[in-house]
Every structure is written in C-alpha cells, then in structure tokens.
Design a protein around this motif. Structure first.
Motif, short mmCIF file in Angstrom:
data_model
loop_
_atom_site.label_atom_id
_atom_site.label_comp_id
_atom_site.label_asym_id
_atom_site.label_seq_id
_atom_site.Cartn_x
_atom_site.Cartn_y
_atom_site.Cartn_z
N ILE A 167 0.99 -0.86 -0.03
CA ILE A 167 -0.15 0.12 0.07
C ILE A 167 0.51 0.82 0.20
O ILE A 167 0.26 2.12 -0.56
N ALA A 168 1.75 1.42 1.04
CA ALA A 168 2.39 2.14 0.54
C ALA A 168 3.33 2.19 -0.36
O ALA A 168 4.05 3.76 -0.93
N ALA A 169 4.11 1.46 -1.16
CA ALA A 169 4.66 1.48 -2.68
C ALA A 169 3.66 2.56 -3.05
O ALA A 169 4.02 3.24 -4.55
N LEU A 170 1.42 1.53 -3.53
CA LEU A 170 0.95 1.91 -4.58
C LEU A 170 0.79 3.94 -4.34
O LEU A 170 0.79 4.30 -5.05
N HIS A 171 0.68 3.96 -2.82
CA HIS A 171 0.51 5.66 -2.59
C HIS A 171 1.52 5.73 -3.33
O HIS A 171 1.19 7.29 -3.61
N GLU A 172 2.47 6.15 -3.24
CA GLU A 172 3.91 6.79 -4.27
C GLU A 172 3.81 7.02 -5.52
O GLU A 172 3.86 7.77 -5.86
N ASN A 190 -8.63 5.53 -8.21
CA ASN A 190 -9.43 5.55 -7.01
C ASN A 190 -9.86 3.66 -6.34
O ASN A 190 -9.51 3.52 -5.46
N ASN A 191 -9.74 2.96 -7.58
CA ASN A 191 -9.95 1.83 -7.17
C ASN A 191 -9.42 0.52 -6.23
O ASN A 191 -9.10 -0.11 -5.97
N ALA A 192 -7.65 1.27 -6.73
CA ALA A 192 -6.48 0.56 -6.68
C ALA A 192 -6.51 1.01 -4.14
O ALA A 192 -6.39 0.54 -3.73
N ILE A 193 -6.84 2.75 -3.83
CA ILE A 193 -6.70 2.79 -3.17
C ILE A 193 -7.96 2.01 -2.39
O ILE A 193 -7.78 1.68 -0.96
N ASP A 194 -9.03 1.72 -2.82
CA ASP A 194 -10.22 1.26 -2.34
C ASP A 194 -10.28 -0.45 -2.08
O ASP A 194 -10.04 -0.41 -0.83
N LYS A 195 -9.11 -0.89 -2.77
CA LYS A 195 -8.71 -2.46 -2.65
C LYS A 195 -8.37 -2.07 -1.94
O LYS A 195 -7.72 -3.12 -0.82
N SER A 196 -6.54 -1.81 -1.71
CA SER A 196 -5.88 -1.47 -0.56
C SER A 196 -6.55 -1.46 0.43
O SER A 196 -6.33 -1.71 1.95
N ARG A 197 -7.15 -0.65 1.07
CA ARG A 197 -7.99 -0.44 1.79
C ARG A 197 -8.34 -1.61 2.55
O ARG A 197 -8.74 -2.09 4.04
N ARG A 198 -9.63 -1.91 1.70
CA ARG A 198 -10.37 -3.43 1.96
C ARG A 198 -9.06 -4.31 2.82
O ARG A 198 -10.06 -5.18 3.55
N ALA A 199 -8.40 -4.66 2.08
CA ALA A 199 -7.66 -5.64 2.52
C ALA A 199 -6.72 -5.24 3.77
O ALA A 199 -6.96 -6.27 3.92
#
Length: 355
Positions: free
Chosen positions: A90-95, A141-150
């Motif tokens: 998730i941190a890498a995705l946020h970057e 947005n989809n990636a963020i939502d997916k990461s948060r759900r996980a």
C-alpha cells in the motif's frame, strides 16, 4: 456332664472359622496377611492408580492444547506477516499515486475544468484529456479502495487470531492448574501408600493383594518390560555401598505407585514383605527362570496365583533397603537370591528392548 446335642451347630461353625483362617493370604514367612478386601490399604492403592490415569489424561489434554496453541500462534504470525507485506504494498501504491498525481498536474490533468476549457485548442483535445484523466483517476480510486479493504480484512483476521490465541492460553492455564491439582493429590496418596508399605515391612507381614482396576492385558505379546515408562538407574553388576558385593538386578527409576507388570506368564511363588528387598514378588516362568520385583509399595497378586504377561503384580515404592522410589528387577535361575543373571540381555532375547 452336658450333652453336645444341645449345641448342634457348634462343631460346623468352628470348622468354618478354621477354614476361613487357613484361607487368608500369607507372607513368605507364613504370617497371615490382611486379605484382598481390607479397606484403607486397597483404597489408597486404587486411589493412586486412578490418579495416575487422571494425570495421564490431563497431560494428554494439556499436550493437545499446547499443540493447538502452537498451530494458532503460527497462523497469527502468518496473518501479521501478510498484513505487514500488504502495508508495504500500500505504501508503494501510495508512492505511485503521488507520482501519477504529479504527472497529471504537470500535464494539465490537475488543472480545474474551467482552465482546461480555456487552454484547450480544440474540443477533441479537451475531451481526450478529460477521458484520460477520468480513467487514471478511476484506476487510482479503485486501487486505494482495494488496498483499504485488504488492510481492514487483515486487521480483522489478526484480531481473530489474537483472540483465539488468548483463548488457547487460558485453556492451557486451566489444564496446567488441573494437572497440578492431580499431581498434588497423587503425591499425597503416594506418601500414604509408602507409609503403609513401611509398616508392613517393619512388621514382616504383607497386607495381602489389592485388586485394582487395570487395563486389559495385550495377549499378542509374550514378554514385556516390567514398567511402561522409566529411567534406568543402577545396572546389573554395578558396585555400591548399599550392596554386599555387586548389584544383582536392574533398577527402573519410577515414582511410587507406578504399576509393575509381570514380564511374562507364570506363577507367583513368593510374596514377601520383610528384609532388604522390602515388599517383593517372585514369579516362576516356563523354562526354569524366575523374575523378582522388589521395593514395592503394594502387591496386587497372591502367592500361588497365575499371571499373564503384562498383568500388574504390584505398585512400585521404596520399601526395604532403598534410597528412593524405584523397581528392583531380577532374573534368576532359582527363586532365591544369588542365582541372578543380567536381566537386560535376557529380556532382549525375548524381544523386549530396554533402554
């Protein structure tokens, strides 16, 4: 002179009394014992045997619970490792999302819609820019939502694993307390059992056989070890200050009250409760061999009784010339001491490996 006819039942009654006295168990010295049904002695022996079974069950439950706890601990650690890995992703995705946002801003994707309309050269350029921006924003947005759900799911799984582990810890604590209570009761019963054995040895007279509820004998084995669980202590031929010459048997270090088994089928030729061996049982086997079981706390057979391989002949103790709880086991060519041979090779020849 009074006629005996006035007491027609006197003679038969006397004969019955004499018969009962003659039938009482005797020690090796011919002194009467207390018989198999004599209250307190049999009660303590049976209590010790029952407490051994209870302790074994509690130990099995404790070990099963401990194994379950280890499995649960490993699962919780896997959850935590997975959660940590997901957090790094998730941190890498946020970057990556930050880089996308910065790139969009540099390319105009971050400009307000009014500014984009003013700066667009043609309507097609404006539409293409807005379409690319919308798609990129939707993917982000989809990636963020997916990461948060996980992450939320993994946190919930970790909480479940931690809760399960705590429940198993409580369960193991309860089992440990239960096992300790049984051990304490067993130790008290052992002391009482040994105390009665010491009284018998001092008097030189056996209490008689106690009849315990023992497990069925395994009829498929012709020979067995004299005790199931043990540590070997003094061996055959070893020296020691407590022996006149050399040690004549093999000692098995076991707690007081441990069931002692006949190593093979045979007939009990001696039950004695005095002397250096304390309470002892000698069994005659086919082929001219005899086995001795000494320093017992109680006997479960009578002289003349036939026994099977694995059948209990007594409970271990520390009676007689003994420095601590153990079974002294001998193999002899006669029922008397002085004819002993090394019992371990003798047992090995019969398929019983003692280590």
């Amino acid at each position: 002179m009074r006629s005996s006819r006035r007491h027609p039942l006197l003679v038969p009654a006397l004969l019955c009394a004499l018969a009962l006295l003659a039938a009482r168990p005797t020690s090796a010295d011919g002194e009467p014992g207390d018989g198999p049904g004599d209250g307190a002695g049999e009660g303590i022996s049976a209590q010790v045997a029952r407490l051994y079974r209870d302790a074994e069950v509690a130990t099995q439950r404790y070990e099963a619970g401990r194994r379950d706890a280890e499995v649960q601990r490993a699962q919780a650690e896997r959850y935590e490792g997975l959660l940590e890995r997901e957090r790094r992703e998730i941190a890498a995705l946020h970057e990556d999302l930050g880089r996308i946002a910065r790139a969009q801003y540099r390319s105009g994707g971050g400009l307000p819609l009014t500014a984009q309309i003013i700066l667009a050269d043609t309507p097609d350029q404006l539409m293409r820019g807005r379409q690319v921006f919308s798609q990129a924003q939707l993917a982000v947005n989809n990636a963020i939502d997916k990461s948060r759900r996980a992450e939320a799911r993994l946190r919930a799984d970790q909480a479940k694993a931690r809760s399960a582990w705590q429940a198993l810890e409580r369960h193991n604590t309860e089992l440990t307390v239960l096992k300790q209570e049984i051990d304490d009761k067993l130790e008290q019963a052992r002391r009482q059992l040994q105390g009665q054995a010491d009284v018998s040895v001092a008097a030189g007279s056996c209490r008689g056989a106690v009849r315990l509820d023992q497990p069925p004998v395994d009829g498929t084995r012709a020979w067995v070890a004299p005790v199931e669980s043990y540590e070997l202590s003094a061996g055959f031929g070893s020296g020691g200050a407590r022996w006149a010459h050399r040690h004549t048997g093999q000692d098995f270090a076991v707690p007081i009250g441990t069931p002692v088994r006949a190593v093979g089928a045979g007939r009990v030729v001696r039950v004695s409760c005095g002397g250096a061996f304390g309470i002892e049982v000698v069994v005659q086997h086919p082929g001219g061999y005899y086995t001795q079981y000494a320093h017992l706390a109680a006997v479960t057979v009578d002289q003349g009784e036939r026994v099977l391989a694995g059948q209990w002949v007594g409970q271990s103790g520390t009676s007689g010339n003994s420095t601590g709880p153990h079974l002294h086991f001998e193999v002899r060519v006669t029922p008397e001491m002085g004819s002993a041979l090394d019992p371990l090779p003798w047992l090995a020849e019969r398929g019983v490996q003692v280590r």
